[in-house]
Write a protein that holds these residues in place. Sequence first.
Motif, PDB file in Angstrom:
ATOM      1  N   TRP A   1       0.824  -1.222   0.000  1.00 33.64           N
ATOM      2  CA  TRP A   1       0.000   0.000   0.000  1.00 33.64           C
ATOM      3  C   TRP A   1       0.856   1.268   0.000  1.00 33.64           C
ATOM      4  CZ3 TRP A   1       0.610  -3.387   4.034  1.00 33.64           C
ATOM      5  CH2 TRP A   1       1.327  -2.915   5.142  1.00 33.64           C
ATOM      6  N   PHE A   2       2.097   1.098   0.341  1.00 34.00           N
ATOM      7  CA  PHE A   2       3.014   2.232   0.424  1.00 34.00           C
ATOM      8  C   PHE A   2       3.711   2.445  -0.940  1.00 34.00           C
ATOM      9  CE2 PHE A   2       6.274   4.047   3.728  1.00 34.00           C
ATOM     10  CZ  PHE A   2       5.992   5.329   3.259  1.00 34.00           C
ATOM     11  N   VAL A   3       3.877   1.342  -1.691  1.00 31.66           N
ATOM     12  CA  VAL A   3       4.643   1.381  -2.941  1.00 31.66           C
ATOM     13  C   VAL A   3       3.736   1.464  -4.163  1.00 31.66           C
ATOM     14  CG1 VAL A   3       6.322   0.143  -4.355  1.00 31.66           C
ATOM     15  CG2 VAL A   3       6.471   0.022  -1.863  1.00 31.66           C
ATOM     16  N   LEU A   4       2.701   0.618  -4.160  1.00 40.08           N
ATOM     17  CA  LEU A   4       1.866   0.481  -5.353  1.00 40.08           C
ATOM     18  C   LEU A   4       1.068   1.744  -5.709  1.00 40.08           C
ATOM     19  CD1 LEU A   4       1.100  -1.647  -7.497  1.00 40.08           C
ATOM     20  CD2 LEU A   4      -0.779  -2.349  -6.013  1.00 40.08           C
ATOM     21  N   PRO A   5       0.272   2.318  -4.762  1.00 35.37           N
ATOM     22  CA  PRO A   5      -0.617   3.422  -5.160  1.00 35.37           C
ATOM     23  C   PRO A   5       0.085   4.651  -5.747  1.00 35.37           C
ATOM     24  CG  PRO A   5      -1.256   2.544  -3.029  1.00 35.37           C
ATOM     25  CD  PRO A   5       0.076   1.942  -3.354  1.00 35.37           C
ATOM     26  N   PRO A   6       1.198   5.138  -5.163  1.00 39.39           N
ATOM     27  CA  PRO A   6       1.789   6.340  -5.772  1.00 39.39           C
ATOM     28  C   PRO A   6       2.233   6.088  -7.212  1.00 39.39           C
ATOM     29  CG  PRO A   6       2.891   5.798  -3.683  1.00 39.39           C
ATOM     30  CD  PRO A   6       1.970   4.687  -3.985  1.00 39.39           C
ATOM     31  N   GLY A   7       2.815   4.904  -7.433  1.00 38.93           N
ATOM     32  CA  GLY A   7       3.240   4.563  -8.792  1.00 38.93           C
ATOM     33  C   GLY A   7       2.064   4.487  -9.737  1.00 38.93           C
ATOM     34  N   LEU A   8       0.976   3.880  -9.285  1.00 35.51           N
ATOM     35  CA  LEU A   8      -0.201   3.776 -10.145  1.00 35.51           C
ATOM     36  C   LEU A   8      -0.742   5.156 -10.509  1.00 35.51           C
ATOM     37  CD1 LEU A   8      -2.246   0.724  -8.775  1.00 35.51           C
ATOM     38  CD2 LEU A   8      -0.828   0.886 -10.832  1.00 35.51           C
ATOM     39  N   CYS A   9      -0.714   6.074  -9.534  1.00 29.33           N
ATOM     40  CA  CYS A   9      -1.169   7.441  -9.822  1.00 29.33           C
ATOM     41  C   CYS A   9      -0.309   8.055 -10.920  1.00 29.33           C
ATOM     42  CB  CYS A   9      -1.096   8.317  -8.572  1.00 29.33           C
ATOM     43  SG  CYS A   9      -2.352   7.917  -7.364  1.00 29.33           S
ATOM     44  N   VAL A  10       1.028   7.904 -10.788  1.00 27.66           N
ATOM     45  CA  VAL A  10       1.926   8.462 -11.804  1.00 27.66           C
ATOM     46  C   VAL A  10       1.597   7.863 -13.161  1.00 27.66           C
ATOM     47  CG1 VAL A  10       4.326   8.639 -12.560  1.00 27.66           C
ATOM     48  CG2 VAL A  10       3.775   8.832 -10.138  1.00 27.66           C
ATOM     49  N   VAL A  11       1.490   6.526 -13.202  1.00 28.62           N
ATOM     50  CA  VAL A  11       1.222   5.862 -14.476  1.00 28.62           C
ATOM     51  C   VAL A  11      -0.089   6.370 -15.075  1.00 28.62           C
ATOM     52  CG1 VAL A  11       0.725   3.647 -15.565  1.00 28.62           C
ATOM     53  CG2 VAL A  11       2.535   3.807 -13.867  1.00 28.62           C
ATOM     54  N   ALA A  12      -1.136   6.464 -14.235  1.00 24.90           N
ATOM     55  CA  ALA A  12      -2.438   6.883 -14.747  1.00 24.90           C
ATOM     56  C   ALA A  12      -2.374   8.288 -15.337  1.00 24.90           C
ATOM     57  CB  ALA A  12      -3.476   6.827 -13.626  1.00 24.90           C
ATOM     58  N   VAL A  13      -1.778   9.225 -14.610  1.00 25.13           N
ATOM     59  CA  VAL A  13      -1.755  10.609 -15.093  1.00 25.13           C
ATOM     60  C   VAL A  13      -0.862  10.747 -16.328  1.00 25.13           C
ATOM     61  CG1 VAL A  13      -1.057  12.950 -14.525  1.00 25.13           C
ATOM     62  CG2 VAL A  13      -2.346  11.617 -12.887  1.00 25.13           C
ATOM     63  N   VAL A  14       0.333  10.141 -16.268  1.00 31.90           N
ATOM     64  CA  VAL A  14       1.244  10.243 -17.410  1.00 31.90           C
ATOM     65  C   VAL A  14       0.619   9.603 -18.638  1.00 31.90           C
ATOM     66  CG1 VAL A  14       3.476   9.495 -18.310  1.00 31.90           C
ATOM     67  CG2 VAL A  14       3.313  10.380 -16.001  1.00 31.90           C
ATOM     68  N   LEU A  15       0.014   8.430 -18.443  1.00 38.18           N
ATOM     69  CA  LEU A  15      -0.626   7.741 -19.558  1.00 38.18           C
ATOM     70  C   LEU A  15      -1.772   8.583 -20.115  1.00 38.18           C
ATOM     71  CD1 LEU A  15      -0.747   5.144 -21.224  1.00 38.18           C
ATOM     72  CD2 LEU A  15      -2.307   4.205 -19.538  1.00 38.18           C
ATOM     73  N   ALA A  16      -2.554   9.189 -19.222  1.00 30.83           N
ATOM     74  CA  ALA A  16      -3.690   9.994 -19.668  1.00 30.83           C
ATOM     75  C   ALA A  16      -3.207  11.167 -20.519  1.00 30.83           C
ATOM     76  CB  ALA A  16      -4.471  10.501 -18.465  1.00 30.83           C
ATOM     77  N   PHE A  17      -2.161  11.854 -20.055  1.00 32.19           N
ATOM     78  CA  PHE A  17      -1.630  12.969 -20.851  1.00 32.19           C
ATOM     79  C   PHE A  17      -1.101  12.468 -22.193  1.00 32.19           C
ATOM     80  CE2 PHE A  17      -1.378  15.629 -16.924  1.00 32.19           C
ATOM     81  CZ  PHE A  17      -1.960  16.768 -17.451  1.00 32.19           C
ATOM     82  N   THR A  18      -0.439  11.302 -22.163  1.00 32.48           N
ATOM     83  CA  THR A  18       0.088  10.760 -23.418  1.00 32.48           C
ATOM     84  C   THR A  18      -1.038  10.457 -24.396  1.00 32.48           C
ATOM     85  OG1 THR A  18       1.807   9.730 -22.093  1.00 32.48           O
ATOM     86  CG2 THR A  18       1.644   9.038 -24.378  1.00 32.48           C
ATOM     87  N   LEU A  19      -2.093   9.807 -23.902  1.00 35.48           N
ATOM     88  CA  LEU A  19      -3.200   9.437 -24.789  1.00 35.48           C
ATOM     89  C   LEU A  19      -3.848  10.676 -25.387  1.00 35.48           C
ATOM     90  CD1 LEU A  19      -4.898   6.535 -22.787  1.00 35.48           C
ATOM     91  CD2 LEU A  19      -3.362   6.379 -24.747  1.00 35.48           C
ATOM     92  N   VAL A  20      -4.091  11.680 -24.537  1.00 36.20           N
ATOM     93  CA  VAL A  20      -4.715  12.907 -25.033  1.00 36.20           C
ATOM     94  C   VAL A  20      -3.791  13.590 -26.042  1.00 36.20           C
ATOM     95  CG1 VAL A  20      -5.513  15.210 -24.393  1.00 36.20           C
ATOM     96  CG2 VAL A  20      -6.128  13.244 -22.983  1.00 36.20           C
TER      97      VAL A  20
END
Lengths: 319, 294, 313
Positions: free
Chosen positions: B259-278
């Motif tokens: 819970w300490f490692v996974l969520p922050p990384g997932l947030c980064v991936v989601a936002v970076v991926l979203a900007f990339t897709l757009v």
Amino acid sequence: MSLLELRDLSVTYAGDVPAVRGVSLSVAPGEVLGVAGESGCGKSTITNAVLRLLPKSATVGGSVLLDGEDVHGMSFGRLRAVRWATASIVFQGALHSLNAVRTIGRQIAEPILLHEPKTSRKAADLRVGELLEQVGLPARRARDYPHQLSGGQRQRVMIALALACRPRLVIADEPTTALDVMVQAQVLQLLSGLVKDLGLALVLISHDLSVLGTTCDRVAVMYAGKVVEEGPASVVFDDSRHPYSGALAGAFPRVGDPRFRYAPAGLAGDPPYPGDLPAGCPFHPRCPVAFDRCSEAEVELLDVGAGRRAACLRAGEAS
Amino acid sequence: MTAIAWQRRRATASRFWADFRSHRSALVGLGILLFFGLVAVFASVLADPAGLDVTKATAPAHAAPSGDHWLGTDQNGRSVLTLLIHGTRVSLIVGLAATAIAIVIGTVIGIMAGFYGGWARSTLMGLTDWFLVIPFLPLAIVMATVLGASLLNIIIVIGVTSWPGTARLVCAQTLSVRERPYMERARALGGGDWHQMTRHILPNVMPLVLAHVVLTVSVAILSETTLSFLGLGDPTRPSWGYILDNAYGTGAMSNGEWWFVLPPGLCVVAVVLAFTLVGRALEAVLNPRLREGS
Amino acid sequence: MRGYVLKKVGWSIGTLLFVVVFNFFLFRLLPGDPIGLYTRGRNMSPDQLIRLRQQLNRPIGEQFITYLSNPFASTINSTRFNRPVWEIIGERVWPTVLLVGTAVLVAALAGVWLGIRSGWRRGSRFDRVTTGTTNTLYAMPEFWVGMMLIMWLPFFPSGGINSVGVTGFLPTVVDTAWHLVLPVTALAIVYLAEYTSIMRASLVDELRQDYLTLARAKGLREDLVRRRHAVPNALLPTMTLIFLNLGFVIGGAITVEYVFSWPGLGLLTAEALRGPDIPLLQAVFLLFSLGVIVFTLLADLLYAVLDPRVSTQ
């Protein structure tokens, strides 16, 4: 019997763009057929349809009979065997049609080794040398890459390439367009010589009537995906029955011919976009002799004399 | 502005939106961005900022997720979820502000180089090429080290190291716009350099820059995460990279504190991926040459 | 060909000069007391401080000349290790070369293969899945991938290059390979995304070319059209870009080496940050820039060798 026969061929590209709309043509061995028309009239689409090279998204109607066999009904294996061995193409734009990172020798040898698998590498190289000499290039140029040749030399390589597997039909798509006049004459002489010597059938596609007039036996003039006039090369341009052929001929005046002294050269307007054709005869908006019935229904090809057909309501009124 | 001009703009805008909407992945990206945007704006409502204060943390350290702390706690007993929510704000601010700096520098240099051509162009583009050679992360690290850790410095560091790509793009676009016939008309009518650059070149260059901006934001956010992870971020403004830094520093991986490692990384991936897709979709809509490409 | 090579070499030399000058002034012109920067967080004897101040008080031009004469020695020792910086760097180069080289090799092979498959059948399910995965992998910070790997694959060593007590040539090699698995995976996953999309884009660019129609007209099977004609042409820009990337890749290894305590230049950079050890940081930064210049030059030369349009001019 004709070697190539198009029966009511139609090709529609994705987005409902009809590029070819019911074309029937045939060529016999030893015969040269010219196909004329402005860019976008469907000439190159026909070339690609003969060897089934159209994009998958295109729909094809009618049939293409090569030696009596329907090309579009063949299995892929049979199609690959027929490609280049029975019919080959001299593509337009030699620079882009040749692979820039392979020597021309390897590119010419490729179809030989493919269709005659028993050929040794050495025999293929010998044949490449012969082919290059046949088109007037020294055999050692086989080691060159496409960019090391001039435009005219590349075009000759394309012809050598087309002859690699001794095909019985060659389709030459604007083989001389990018060349200067001297080279153009050489290339045309070469092609006609091959027809005579090898007895092959040649389809010569060009927008340049002076090229077609001197080389072809018969000529078909295309407009908006259809043949609008067809007949012996000598008469189609001198005594055209369709105003479009007349206009095309007028765009290439001959020096010293009094007929061209006062005739208006060229044609106003652009050919229609295939996806948006005018109703009736597609030529009527640009036609100098159009009348009201021209916009009502499309005109079919009619016999207008010995071996001649034309698609014009006024074809009967000889000029 | 005349009514006709407005009408034309509205028509262009609606055609653009129709094109854009046909890219399903872009809509997904837009949805993700909207979500994180709302989280950033309402961060203080969603989670009490007092939860960020180490001294006020009462929960046990390294606690697993529970009803009180949905994503467990960090080494100081702070809720990871609270850190994540407030980290969203930092990551987005840095990403957007740094991109703004990069775009301004890049656009100014690119337009000047493309417009004046000749000597100015070879100098400016030569400089740009040189800056392209300097490896981005080491430069950012050096600058962040020398400037010291603060939110503003991080923004400046990422901003001034990200402009060369923009400058090249804008210069190339300017060159093609400059040759268009209406530019000659503007010159013939006596339009000054400033007028030509701001009224004719800029509006024509902007659409492509827009797609590039969106892609730059995703890179800027990744850079922020990396710099913070290396301990160069602002310790008083926890970002996603800062959380990962703490997780790494306290051995969260070997203790299995997912819970300490996974969520922050997932947030980064989601936002970076979203900007990339757009960004990719914008590129495809605005650049017809790419459209047939894929 | 000769003109091309000379031009590229000339550009590299010019860029090298720029980088050296930039490196010198970056550390001199930034705000703050230079003595503070050079000694922050460090106990130095008053004697050392005086010497340092004397050096930094000389005219900037003179300092620059001294610097130019030997940019890596940088006249000042590393503050952290108290040894000449180039000596420390020399020890750290090979682990990085091993790590980055392996990762790039793996990623390039897999990326090219994936790129060819998805580009050739673009729009297919395979292509959509590959592109989606690639975009996602590309969005992942490589150090986070490393942390996840450590967390989920605990049977692999999580740090260092060798276990304690391993001796002998073969056991050491095997042990190092074992230690390489996780860091290489973390790096390769991110590069894989990049190489796949580069290869795919190059191949898609070639798909529209006329020479492919000619190849089909000759009667070649589709896989021969791809292998003999499309792929060799598409590989040209891809190989160049991969090489060009190599220079930047080393910078990207910083966080992964840090996470896995891999004793290379990346970890050295991270160590130089804590302090900070400015002379060391300066030298490492110069080395990274140098790497980019060298690989840019190599990429240009590779292109010249591979592309007959350049090599036969």
